[in-house]
Design an enzyme around this catalytic site. Sequence first.
Site, PDB file in Angstrom:
ATOM      1  N   ASP A   1       0.819  -1.137   0.146  1.00 16.28           N
ATOM      2  CA  ASP A   1      -0.089  -0.065   0.319  1.00 16.28           C
ATOM      3  C   ASP A   1       0.638   0.523  -0.519  1.00 16.28           C
ATOM      4  O   ASP A   1       2.302   1.194  -0.499  1.00 16.28           O
ATOM      5  CB  ASP A   1      -1.002   0.179   1.628  1.00 16.28           C
TER       6      ASP A   1
ATOM      7  N   CYS B   1       2.921  -3.575   4.388  1.00 16.61           N
ATOM      8  CA  CYS B   1       2.303  -2.838   4.521  1.00 16.61           C
ATOM      9  C   CYS B   1       1.883  -1.583   6.043  1.00 16.61           C
ATOM     10  O   CYS B   1       3.476  -2.710   6.163  1.00 16.61           O
ATOM     11  CB  CYS B   1       0.825  -2.888   4.586  1.00 16.61           C
TER      12      CYS B   1
ATOM     13  N   THR C   1       1.738  -2.514   8.781  1.00 17.53           N
ATOM     14  CA  THR C   1       2.383  -3.329  10.088  1.00 17.53           C
ATOM     15  C   THR C   1       2.852  -4.873   9.408  1.00 17.53           C
ATOM     16  O   THR C   1       3.358  -5.874   9.777  1.00 17.53           O
ATOM     17  CB  THR C   1       1.454  -3.557  11.033  1.00 17.53           C
TER      18      THR C   1
ATOM     19  N   HIS D   1      10.151 -25.037   6.752  1.00 17.82           N
ATOM     20  CA  HIS D   1       8.793 -25.736   7.233  1.00 17.82           C
ATOM     21  C   HIS D   1       7.201 -25.555   6.920  1.00 17.82           C
ATOM     22  O   HIS D   1       6.622 -26.279   6.673  1.00 17.82           O
ATOM     23  CB  HIS D   1       8.878 -25.485   8.559  1.00 17.82           C
TER      24      HIS D   1
ATOM     25  N   HIS E   1       7.092 -31.939   6.774  1.00 18.95           N
ATOM     26  CA  HIS E   1       6.278 -30.557   6.861  1.00 18.95           C
ATOM     27  C   HIS E   1       5.582 -30.315   5.736  1.00 18.95           C
ATOM     28  O   HIS E   1       4.634 -29.973   4.844  1.00 18.95           O
ATOM     29  CB  HIS E   1       7.513 -29.849   6.569  1.00 18.95           C
TER      30      HIS E   1
HETATM   31  C1  RB5 Z   1      -2.256   1.926   6.147  1.00 15.28           C
HETATM   32  O1  RB5 Z   1      -2.275   3.125   7.319  1.00 15.28           O
HETATM   33  C2  RB5 Z   1      -2.619   0.896   7.645  1.00 15.28           C
HETATM   34  O2  RB5 Z   1      -3.343   0.807   8.437  1.00 15.28           O
HETATM   35  C3  RB5 Z   1      -1.477  -0.344   6.747  1.00 15.28           C
HETATM   36  O3  RB5 Z   1      -0.745   0.207   5.961  1.00 15.28           O
HETATM   37  C4  RB5 Z   1      -1.518  -1.672   7.642  1.00 15.28           C
HETATM   38  O4  RB5 Z   1      -0.840  -1.182   8.256  1.00 15.28           O
HETATM   39  C5  RB5 Z   1      -2.600  -2.761   8.086  1.00 15.28           C
HETATM   40  O5  RB5 Z   1      -2.045  -3.084   8.115  1.00 15.28           O
END
Ligand code: RB5
Length: 149
Positions: free
Chosen positions: A12, A69, A71, A102, A137
């Site tokens: 993203d 993204c 996280t 695995h 596995h």
């Molecule tokens: C975007 O702000 C954020 O929500 C996205 O990049 C991500 O972390 C979502 O899981």
Amino acid sequence: MTAKPRLVLSSDHADIPMRQTIADHIAAQGWEVIDIGPTTPESTHYPKHGEAAARRVASGECQLGIILCGTGQGIMMAVNKVKGIRCGVCSDTFSTRMIREHNDANMLSLGARVIGLGLALDIVDAFLSAKFEGGRHATRVDMIKAIES
Ligand code: RB5
């Protein structure tokens, strides 16, 4: 001449420069990298970028995929909805090696706001160099596949 292995990259808006640096890093190792963007920093929706990458892996067009993204979590959840995709979020090289050896992961998800670029590149290297071990596995991965059908 053998064809280069192919890898799809997507994200993203969280860190487009990190994704582009990863693309160059992987291409320098002899992979054909298909970076499907986005290329501009406006806020966008990670599920559609994840799905687009996952479809290319699930179809066999690309052997592996890497997605990012903020996280790594949301986009990972999206790609794991596509049949045939096994993806984990990794912030360390041990887990990264394990999801290949695995779990036969075919996609890797990175949290661009969690890890720095140096660690991200080390994780990418661990993902590309590890190989699925098969054996017991494979039995377990087959059980994951059975859940999909
Ligand atoms: C975007 O702000 C954020 O929500 C996205 O990049 C991500 O972390 C979502 O899981």
